[in-house]
Design an enzyme around this catalytic site. Structure first.
Site, PDB file in Angstrom:
ATOM      1  N   LYS A   1      56.139  94.109  19.366  1.00  0.00           N
ATOM      2  CA  LYS A   1      57.489  94.659  19.521  1.00  0.00           C
ATOM      3  C   LYS A   1      57.688  95.802  18.523  1.00  0.00           C
ATOM      4  O   LYS A   1      57.225  95.719  17.376  1.00  0.00           O
ATOM      5  CB  LYS A   1      58.513  93.546  19.287  1.00  0.00           C
TER       6      LYS A   1
ATOM      7  N   SER B   1      66.114  90.913  23.556  1.00  0.00           N
ATOM      8  CA  SER B   1      65.708  92.289  23.312  1.00  0.00           C
ATOM      9  C   SER B   1      64.200  92.498  23.330  1.00  0.00           C
ATOM     10  O   SER B   1      63.751  93.641  23.366  1.00  0.00           O
ATOM     11  CB  SER B   1      66.250  92.741  21.958  1.00  0.00           C
TER      12      SER B   1
ATOM     13  N   SER C   1      66.317  86.653  21.545  1.00  0.00           N
ATOM     14  CA  SER C   1      65.556  87.814  22.011  1.00  0.00           C
ATOM     15  C   SER C   1      64.110  87.543  22.430  1.00  0.00           C
ATOM     16  O   SER C   1      63.475  88.413  23.022  1.00  0.00           O
ATOM     17  CB  SER C   1      65.586  88.919  20.967  1.00  0.00           C
TER      18      SER C   1
END
Lengths: 461, 456
Positions: free
Chosen positions: B75, B150, B174
């Site tokens: 990420k 996310s 997330s």
């Protein structure tokens, strides 16, 4: 005129590593931005290491020296204090909630002691920022507004600096590491805070200026409003800070990346057991223990090493004699040679021997001072030094001969003296000193001269 | 998608699949699918060379680490030396990381190959993947729908088979939310189990890095690699390391599994039906289903948004435009700005008692509630997201968007762990089962996840 003055004093702690990372704390000699890492440079994603234990211990010791009570067994939060300035890499400064409260120094109450971290250094002219200083641990000492005049405030700061120096836990003053904010209010007006003070002298000037300014306002029938001002060293005045800086709300939050600090009692007691005796308490003790004058004790405790030396010597020789020698002679020699007590290299035993020689009349006090000067310059046995300098009590026959010689060759002075001019005796004594190359005790010379001259005149009658 | 990670590792070990080939396949798939899915922001140009290096070690007979040659997507809020840590924001658009996050050091030490940086909601502020400055990510498991967020790119990359495993971060759901929407496995570890050194903050007291994987084994393996205390970090649990992957296949007979009527109140009917079916199956597998009371669960959401915003405001102060090129408020998207402004507002001195302190009290309440429920059961099982993912481009109000997080934020507020496995589908759209466990209860959570996965 009634006034109230208080301080917030910041000083850098003398640790090897920064507060929340392992970078060295040397920021003056290192090239810009070399003693930095992702943590103290605040790079995205960097997390603090656990707080520097050495810094915590140092702050505890300083707080204890100021008679504070340490906050024990309760969480001490490391707070984020947010403000926007180029020298602040993360946009906040970390500052602890109080680690200690309720102390006292010279009649001024100490409200709180905190741990903080220094920001970097910003040069507004070039626009450059050096983060070498970022993260250097600071101790912050907050007083109650207990000082009643600029002079009192200055006296307090001097005392405080002495305590800090005594602790050996702060960076030497030479670096100008003391920073202070002060608040001043005079009767009938609001409290005014003055920031940006970098020395004791600066604090004194800033307060004097503020008192004048506030008083003038009140005298004109205006009001003194609560505000924050900055001290401008170059012009020795205070100026209102910009509106933006005043609106500031630091939005304190406990730093989620650091566990609260918990200090246990055992740690406090361990530090207390090996703690340096604070100067103001030591001064009191010296007066009581050695029966010396408070003013002399004050001179002796002005430097920790000086007081250490005094106590080492006073253990073996008359403390009152030692004290008077410290105050009048040793201090003079050190001042003359621009030396700090820490730089003294002779041993306590050497000075003990010298003082014994003086006490026994082996050398005169004046000769003793000459020996002391040599002792400071190049330590050696005081007897050897005295010999080398050709000092030592003169044989009485030689002294008598010198006195006769002086009288014989200075008949004019003799006449003056006998005619009632007392100063003439000193002139003659000087001549004897010359003839004996300083080896005779001036008091003895005067006595002998007087006896000789007055006795002689009797003979003549 | 059963045990694909385990099978691939075995194939590599046996020499049936070369590491270079594994990396090349991933790169090819990314090249082919990324223009449509938009799961990756940047691909690691060194990946192939690293694969060759590992291949040489393997041929010399050296033992490789636990991730031997697997491709790992990261990420974009985690620092990987030499790659951009953009946080999918214009603020850090060109920011190249100068150091490896602790989890990255561990992945590299375990011979995992960082394949690239994945897309995400900007600064992890979002539950849909749509707030990225690099454009939204599509959902490979339900094209045209949001993948959730996310960790949108990480979940989509797994769902599309673009890499073997991914690292994501979970502050209020997330990891779990996109895992649920994309029909994959995701796990948010216990707060403090995985080092955050090198993770760019959303909210420090809630953030946790965790794995996304096509199978439970892969998630357990990656967690094993990244978990354990880091002496160079303050707020961590004193846990040396955990063994998880080899202890998955223990049946769940006799385990006590908690369910709460609260879940049904907060969840869409279609989603709840799938979840009920999954719970039924756990019962069939021998678990005891126990009802637990979570009376204040929904209060977690407002508390979460207040705490997170205050911490996010603080965390973003460094993006002042002096060091990283752009001042965050000047270039960020509206959700990031909304959170900064909210955080700035409610952390004002005069409002502290009213909002922030209050929210912290609610947090304590939720934590106690979950802890006491977890004293009675081994895990709590329910839906991950209360509704199905919307179609890309649909305009939602902030409150509608935040409503995705009702069921995931409590685990973050409490600091407990939570895993997600695919429970089923509604009209072809995946629905994830959430299994929440005690603090450091990862083993129990993974055991239930694996039992469910194996029964599919």
């Amino acid at each position: 005129m009634k006034m109230m003055i208080g301080f917030e004093v910041h000083q850098q702690l003398a640790t090897k590593r920064k507060m929340y990372c392992d970078c060295p704390t040397d920021y003056r000699d290192a090239p810009p931005n070399t003693n930095i890492c992702p943590i103290c440079a605040g790079l995205p994603g960097a997390k603090p290491l656990p707080p520097n234990e050495q810094a915590v211990d140092a702050a505890i010791e300083i707080a204890l020296m100021l008679g504070c009570e340490i906050v024990v067994d309760r969480p001490i939060y490391i707070q984020r204090k947010h403000y926007d300035y180029p020298d602040l890499p993360s946009g906040y400064q970390r500052t602890s909630s109080p680690i200690a409260v309720g102390g006292e120094l010279g009649g001024v109450r100490i409200r709180e002691v905190h741990l903080e971290e220094d920001p970097g250094q910003y040069d507004p002219t070039s626009g450059l920022v050096d983060f070498n200083r970022s993260g250097v641990p600071l101790v912050e000492i907050v007083t109650e507004p207990d000082m009643r005049s600029p002079e009192e405030a200055r006296r307090f700061l001097r005392q405080l600096v002495r305590v800090l120096e005594y602790s050996g836990k702060v960076r030497p003053e030479a670096g100008g590491a003391m920073r202070a904010d002060t608040n001043i209010s005079i009767e009938g007006g609001a409290r005014v805070e003055v920031k940006n003070i970098n020395s004791i002298k600066g604090a004194y000037r800033a307060i004097k200026f503020e008192v004048m300014r506030q008083k003038a306002k009140l005298d004109r029938g205006e009001t003194v409003t609560r505000e924050t001002r900055a001290y401008l060293e170059s012009q020795r005045i205070t100026m209102p800070m910009r509106a933006k800086e005043l609106e500031e709300d630091y939005r304190y939050i406990p730093d989620p990346d650091i566990f609260p600090l918990i200090i246990d009692r055992a740690r406090v007691e361990r530090i207390r057991a090996s703690m340096v005796e604070p100067p103001h308490l030591r001064e009191r003790r010296l007066v009581e223990q050695y029966g010396i004058e408070p003013s002399t004790a004050s001179v002796i405790v002005s430097e920790r090493e000086l007081a250490d030396l005094f106590e080492a010597i006073a253990a073996s020789v008359d403390p009152k004699l030692t004290a008077s020698w410290f105050r009048t002679k040793l201090k003079k020699v050190l001042n003359y040679m621009k030396l700090r007590a820490a730089e003294v290299r002779f041993t306590p035993g050497q000075m003990v021997e010298l003082l014994r020689m003086v006490k026994e009349g082996e050398v005169t006090p004046e000769q003793g001072e000459l020996v002391l000067r040599e002792l400071v310059k190049k330590p050696d046995g005081p007897r050897l030094i005295a010999q080398r300098l050709g000092l030592g009590r003169i044989e009485s026959a030689e002294l008598r001969a010198a006195i006769e010689q002086a009288i014989k060759t200075n008949q004019e002075a003799v006449r003056d003296y006998l005619a009632g001019k007392r100063e003439a005796l000193h002139f003659l004594a000087g001549k004897v000193m010359e003839l004996t190359r300083g080896r005779a005790d001036p008091r003895e010379i005067i006595e002998l001269l007087r006896a000789e001259l007055e006795g002689g005149s009797n003979d003549g009658e | 998608m059963d045990e694909v990670t385990k099978e691939k590792l075995e194939a590599i070990r046996r020499g049936e699949l070369s590491i270079v080939e594994n990396v090349e396949r991933a790169l090819e798939r990314i090249e082919k699918l990324n223009p449509k899915i938009n799961a990756f922001i940047e691909v690691n140009p060194e990946a192939r060379a690293q694969a060759e290096e590992l291949e040489r070690k393997l041929k010399k007979g050296e033992r490789l680490g636990k991730l031997a040659g697997l491709t790992i997507g990261v990420k974009s809020n985690i620092n990987v030396l030499g790659l951009r840590a953009t946080c999918a924001s214009k603020t850090l658009e060109n920011y190249v990381a100068t150091y490896d996050a602790e989890v990255i050091r561990r992945v590299k030490a375990a011979d995992g190959i960082i394949i690239g940086m994945t897309n995400m909601d900007e600064f992890a502020c979002g539950s849909s993947g749509e707030t990225s400055a690099f454009g939204p990510t599509d959902n490979p498991a339900a094209l045209g729908h949001i993948p959730g967020g996310s960790s949108s790119g990480s979940a989509a990359a797994i769902a599309a088979g673009m890499c073997d495993l991914c690292l994501g971060t979970d502050t209020g759901g997330s990891i779990r939310n996109p895992a649920s929407h994309c029909g994959i496995v995701g796990l948010k570890p216990t707060y403090g189990l995985v080092p955050r050194q090198g993770l760019i903050d959303l909210a420090m007291s809630l953030d946790q890095i965790g794995p996304l994987s096509p199978d439970v084994y892969g998630a357990a393996l990656l967690l094993e690699v990244i978990a354990g205390r880091n002496p160079n970090e303050c707020v961590m649990l004193d846990v040396r390391g955990v063994e998880l992957a080899d202890e998955l296949n223990v049946d769940i007979r006799g385990m006590r599994i908690g369910v709460s009527p609260k879940f049904e109140e907060l969840t869409e009917l279609g989603v709840m039906e799938v979840i009920d079916g999954a719970i039924e199956k756990l019962h069939d597998l021998g678990a005891e289903i126990v009802e637990v009371d979570l009376p204040h669960l929904e209060k977690g959401l407002p508390a979460y948004y207040l705490i997170m915003s205050v911490e996010f405001f603080s965390a973003t102060r460094k993006f002042d435009g002096r060091k990283y090129g752009k001042r965050i408020e000047e270039v960020c998207g509206e959700e990031v700005l909304r959170r900064i402004i909210r955080g700035r507002y409610i952390s004002r001195k005069e409002y502290r008692g009213k909002y922030y302190q209050r929210a912290l009290q609610v947090r304590t309440l939720i934590r106690r509630e979950l802890m006491s429920a977890l004293e009675r059961v081994d895990v709590i099982v329910g839906p991950t997201v209360p509704k199905l993912p919307h179609k890309l481009g649909t305009k939602l109000t902030p409150m509608e968007m935040y409503a995705y997080d009702y069921l995931t934020v409590p685990a973050n507020l409490a600091g407990i762990c939570g895993g997600v496995v695919k429970a089923g589908e509604v009209n072809g759209i995946p629905v994830g089962l959430q299994i929440q466990g005690k603090m450091l209860g990862e083993k129990a959570v993974l055991r239930v996840m694996r039992a469910f996965e194996a029964s599919a």
